[in-house]
Design a protein around this motif. Sequence first.
Motif, PDB file in Angstrom:
ATOM      1  N   ILE A 108     -13.530   0.730   1.104  1.00  0.00           N
ATOM      2  CA  ILE A 108     -12.814   1.778   0.384  1.00  0.00           C
ATOM      3  C   ILE A 108     -13.342   1.791  -1.049  1.00  0.00           C
ATOM      4  O   ILE A 108     -13.141   0.825  -1.794  1.00  0.00           O
ATOM      5  CB  ILE A 108     -11.300   1.504   0.397  1.00  0.00           C
ATOM      6  N   HIS A 109     -14.034   2.846  -1.412  1.00  0.00           N
ATOM      7  CA  HIS A 109     -14.680   2.844  -2.723  1.00  0.00           C
ATOM      8  C   HIS A 109     -13.661   2.806  -3.854  1.00  0.00           C
ATOM      9  O   HIS A 109     -12.533   3.282  -3.723  1.00  0.00           O
ATOM     10  CB  HIS A 109     -15.613   4.041  -2.881  1.00  0.00           C
ATOM     11  N   ASN A 110     -14.044   2.228  -4.962  1.00  0.00           N
ATOM     12  CA  ASN A 110     -13.190   2.182  -6.148  1.00  0.00           C
ATOM     13  C   ASN A 110     -12.786   3.600  -6.533  1.00  0.00           C
ATOM     14  O   ASN A 110     -13.605   4.519  -6.525  1.00  0.00           O
ATOM     15  CB  ASN A 110     -13.928   1.544  -7.323  1.00  0.00           C
ATOM     16  N   GLY A 111     -11.506   3.772  -6.861  1.00  0.00           N
ATOM     17  CA  GLY A 111     -11.036   5.080  -7.295  1.00  0.00           C
ATOM     18  C   GLY A 111     -10.506   5.967  -6.195  1.00  0.00           C
ATOM     19  O   GLY A 111     -10.139   7.112  -6.457  1.00  0.00           O
ATOM     20  N   CYS A 112     -10.465   5.475  -4.959  1.00  0.00           N
ATOM     21  CA  CYS A 112      -9.863   6.247  -3.868  1.00  0.00           C
ATOM     22  C   CYS A 112      -8.356   6.267  -4.109  1.00  0.00           C
ATOM     23  O   CYS A 112      -7.681   5.247  -3.967  1.00  0.00           O
ATOM     24  CB  CYS A 112     -10.181   5.609  -2.525  1.00  0.00           C
ATOM     25  N   SER A 113      -7.825   7.406  -4.496  1.00  0.00           N
ATOM     26  CA  SER A 113      -6.444   7.452  -4.978  1.00  0.00           C
ATOM     27  C   SER A 113      -5.768   8.755  -4.600  1.00  0.00           C
ATOM     28  O   SER A 113      -6.398   9.820  -4.553  1.00  0.00           O
ATOM     29  CB  SER A 113      -6.431   7.291  -6.499  1.00  0.00           C
ATOM     30  N   LEU A 114      -4.458   8.669  -4.341  1.00  0.00           N
ATOM     31  CA  LEU A 114      -3.668   9.873  -4.079  1.00  0.00           C
ATOM     32  C   LEU A 114      -3.696  10.815  -5.268  1.00  0.00           C
ATOM     33  O   LEU A 114      -3.494  12.029  -5.121  1.00  0.00           O
ATOM     34  CB  LEU A 114      -2.225   9.500  -3.750  1.00  0.00           C
ATOM     35  N   ASP A 115      -3.929  10.263  -6.466  1.00  0.00           N
ATOM     36  CA  ASP A 115      -4.024  11.119  -7.655  1.00  0.00           C
ATOM     37  C   ASP A 115      -5.155  12.132  -7.519  1.00  0.00           C
ATOM     38  O   ASP A 115      -5.124  13.197  -8.138  1.00  0.00           O
ATOM     39  CB  ASP A 115      -4.255  10.275  -8.911  1.00  0.00           C
ATOM     40  N   ASN A 116      -6.152  11.776  -6.702  1.00  0.00           N
ATOM     41  CA  ASN A 116      -7.295  12.663  -6.468  1.00  0.00           C
ATOM     42  C   ASN A 116      -7.250  13.277  -5.064  1.00  0.00           C
ATOM     43  O   ASN A 116      -8.263  13.760  -4.560  1.00  0.00           O
ATOM     44  CB  ASN A 116      -8.602  11.884  -6.642  1.00  0.00           C
ATOM     45  N   ASP A 117      -6.061  13.222  -4.438  1.00  0.00           N
ATOM     46  CA  ASP A 117      -5.883  13.718  -3.063  1.00  0.00           C
ATOM     47  C   ASP A 117      -6.741  12.946  -2.067  1.00  0.00           C
ATOM     48  O   ASP A 117      -7.177  13.503  -1.045  1.00  0.00           O
ATOM     49  CB  ASP A 117      -6.211  15.219  -2.977  1.00  0.00           C
ATOM     50  N   ASN A 118      -6.970  11.670  -2.347  1.00  0.00           N
ATOM     51  CA  ASN A 118      -7.752  10.831  -1.450  1.00  0.00           C
ATOM     52  C   ASN A 118      -6.913   9.661  -0.959  1.00  0.00           C
ATOM     53  O   ASN A 118      -5.983   9.218  -1.628  1.00  0.00           O
ATOM     54  CB  ASN A 118      -8.997  10.289  -2.161  1.00  0.00           C
ATOM     55  N   TYR A 119      -7.280   9.147   0.212  1.00  0.00           N
ATOM     56  CA  TYR A 119      -6.597   8.001   0.800  1.00  0.00           C
ATOM     57  C   TYR A 119      -7.495   7.412   1.886  1.00  0.00           C
ATOM     58  O   TYR A 119      -8.399   8.091   2.401  1.00  0.00           O
ATOM     59  CB  TYR A 119      -5.247   8.419   1.393  1.00  0.00           C
ATOM     60  N   PRO A 120      -7.298   6.150   2.262  1.00  0.00           N
ATOM     61  CA  PRO A 120      -8.138   5.538   3.283  1.00  0.00           C
ATOM     62  C   PRO A 120      -7.791   6.024   4.696  1.00  0.00           C
ATOM     63  O   PRO A 120      -6.639   6.306   5.010  1.00  0.00           O
ATOM     64  CB  PRO A 120      -7.836   4.040   3.144  1.00  0.00           C
ATOM     65  N   GLY A 132      -0.811   3.490   8.882  1.00  0.00           N
ATOM     66  CA  GLY A 132      -1.321   3.901   7.588  1.00  0.00           C
ATOM     67  C   GLY A 132      -1.367   2.712   6.648  1.00  0.00           C
ATOM     68  O   GLY A 132      -0.909   1.613   6.973  1.00  0.00           O
ATOM     69  N   VAL A 133      -1.919   2.917   5.461  1.00  0.00           N
ATOM     70  CA  VAL A 133      -2.070   1.834   4.491  1.00  0.00           C
ATOM     71  C   VAL A 133      -1.532   2.260   3.133  1.00  0.00           C
ATOM     72  O   VAL A 133      -1.325   3.445   2.864  1.00  0.00           O
ATOM     73  CB  VAL A 133      -3.551   1.409   4.354  1.00  0.00           C
ATOM     74  N   HIS A 134      -1.278   1.267   2.273  1.00  0.00           N
ATOM     75  CA  HIS A 134      -0.837   1.546   0.904  1.00  0.00           C
ATOM     76  C   HIS A 134      -1.441   0.519  -0.042  1.00  0.00           C
ATOM     77  O   HIS A 134      -1.839  -0.564   0.353  1.00  0.00           O
ATOM     78  CB  HIS A 134       0.693   1.599   0.798  1.00  0.00           C
ATOM     79  N   TYR A 135      -1.473   0.909  -1.314  1.00  0.00           N
ATOM     80  CA  TYR A 135      -2.166   0.113  -2.333  1.00  0.00           C
ATOM     81  C   TYR A 135      -1.149  -0.650  -3.178  1.00  0.00           C
ATOM     82  O   TYR A 135      -0.249  -0.064  -3.772  1.00  0.00           O
ATOM     83  CB  TYR A 135      -2.979   1.046  -3.234  1.00  0.00           C
ATOM     84  N   GLU A 136      -1.288  -1.981  -3.214  1.00  0.00           N
ATOM     85  CA  GLU A 136      -0.414  -2.840  -4.005  1.00  0.00           C
ATOM     86  C   GLU A 136      -1.015  -2.975  -5.406  1.00  0.00           C
ATOM     87  O   GLU A 136      -2.058  -3.614  -5.585  1.00  0.00           O
ATOM     88  CB  GLU A 136      -0.266  -4.193  -3.323  1.00  0.00           C
ATOM     89  N   PRO A 137      -0.406  -2.355  -6.418  1.00  0.00           N
ATOM     90  CA  PRO A 137      -1.023  -2.324  -7.754  1.00  0.00           C
ATOM     91  C   PRO A 137      -1.100  -3.680  -8.435  1.00  0.00           C
ATOM     92  O   PRO A 137      -1.998  -3.913  -9.245  1.00  0.00           O
ATOM     93  CB  PRO A 137      -0.113  -1.366  -8.529  1.00  0.00           C
ATOM     94  N   ASP A 152      -1.648  -6.574  -6.956  1.00  0.00           N
ATOM     95  CA  ASP A 152      -2.740  -7.325  -6.332  1.00  0.00           C
ATOM     96  C   ASP A 152      -4.056  -6.570  -6.398  1.00  0.00           C
ATOM     97  O   ASP A 152      -5.104  -7.142  -6.108  1.00  0.00           O
ATOM     98  CB  ASP A 152      -2.441  -7.572  -4.855  1.00  0.00           C
ATOM     99  N   SER A 153      -3.984  -5.261  -6.692  1.00  0.00           N
ATOM    100  CA  SER A 153      -5.158  -4.388  -6.575  1.00  0.00           C
ATOM    101  C   SER A 153      -5.763  -4.519  -5.183  1.00  0.00           C
ATOM    102  O   SER A 153      -6.969  -4.715  -4.998  1.00  0.00           O
ATOM    103  CB  SER A 153      -6.205  -4.734  -7.646  1.00  0.00           C
ATOM    104  N   THR A 154      -4.881  -4.410  -4.160  1.00  0.00           N
ATOM    105  CA  THR A 154      -5.273  -4.656  -2.774  1.00  0.00           C
ATOM    106  C   THR A 154      -4.612  -3.633  -1.852  1.00  0.00           C
ATOM    107  O   THR A 154      -3.455  -3.265  -2.047  1.00  0.00           O
ATOM    108  CB  THR A 154      -4.848  -6.073  -2.339  1.00  0.00           C
ATOM    109  N   TRP A 155      -5.358  -3.207  -0.839  1.00  0.00           N
ATOM    110  CA  TRP A 155      -4.813  -2.339   0.205  1.00  0.00           C
ATOM    111  C   TRP A 155      -4.222  -3.194   1.327  1.00  0.00           C
ATOM    112  O   TRP A 155      -4.849  -4.168   1.758  1.00  0.00           O
ATOM    113  CB  TRP A 155      -5.904  -1.440   0.792  1.00  0.00           C
ATOM    114  N   TYR A 156      -3.037  -2.822   1.785  1.00  0.00           N
ATOM    115  CA  TYR A 156      -2.380  -3.478   2.916  1.00  0.00           C
ATOM    116  C   TYR A 156      -1.950  -2.434   3.938  1.00  0.00           C
ATOM    117  O   TYR A 156      -1.811  -1.248   3.604  1.00  0.00           O
ATOM    118  CB  TYR A 156      -1.124  -4.217   2.450  1.00  0.00           C
ATOM    119  N   CYS A 157      -1.697  -2.873   5.149  1.00  0.00           N
ATOM    120  CA  CYS A 157      -1.045  -2.007   6.134  1.00  0.00           C
ATOM    121  C   CYS A 157       0.357  -1.673   5.632  1.00  0.00           C
ATOM    122  O   CYS A 157       0.974  -2.465   4.904  1.00  0.00           O
ATOM    123  CB  CYS A 157      -0.962  -2.712   7.487  1.00  0.00           C
TER     124      CYS A 157
END
Length: 214
Positions: free
Chosen positions: A32-44, A80-85, A87-92
């Motif tokens: 998942i590239h750096n900056g993949c964010s809902l703020d940019n309408d992006n998600y994994p 689906g997944v979500h980003y833990e701010p 930890d700066s980590t994606w989790y289920c």
Amino acid sequence: MKTYSSAATTLFSVSALFGSTVSVSAYDGAYIHNGCSLDNDNYPVYDINGAMGPAWYCNDGGDISGGTDQALIHEGCVFGVHYEPYDSTWYCKDDRRGVPVDLAYIHTGCNDGVEWMTNSDCQGRYGYNCAFGDLPGYEGAWYCKDQTPLFDRDPSDFDAAFIKPGCSPQNHEEPRYASNVNAWYCGPDNVPPKATNVLANSRRLLRGETSLTD
């Protein structure tokens, strides 16, 4: 790792294969590239035909050569997944640092508060099942109260939410949005559980205990 479409209806039709226990023994590949964010309408999304093989990638197909995020997405994640701010980590979506959390499909910009809804609740109110249904071991999920239609949404296209099981006004707590980190947590204030308590909860789960603390 099971292969599946990113469409919510297909994701949840195979969910009966999985239970509610968070497994930390094996993780999916993730690029998942750096900056993949809902703020940019992006998600994994999970892509079985990804450039680096079956793994999680940002849905925008962005370049991964500039760096990728840390991810600890357990195998069999169909929620689906979500980003833990912190930890700066994606989790289920059913997990935070190996500790189970409630499923939540709270759209960005929810200002009306959230509520726990099961298929039975949705049938009684709308005459049809909830957008993401009931899963074995996961009866219900948190949704925004504003009744925004969600049936065309990918399960990763929602706010991060780390709401512990049992979060309820009866326990003098409720899900709250922490705007400083753009995520939902359980508690009387807009603050996440302390890291020390998360570690303690992990130890309790390993010992087979079910009573967790914030």
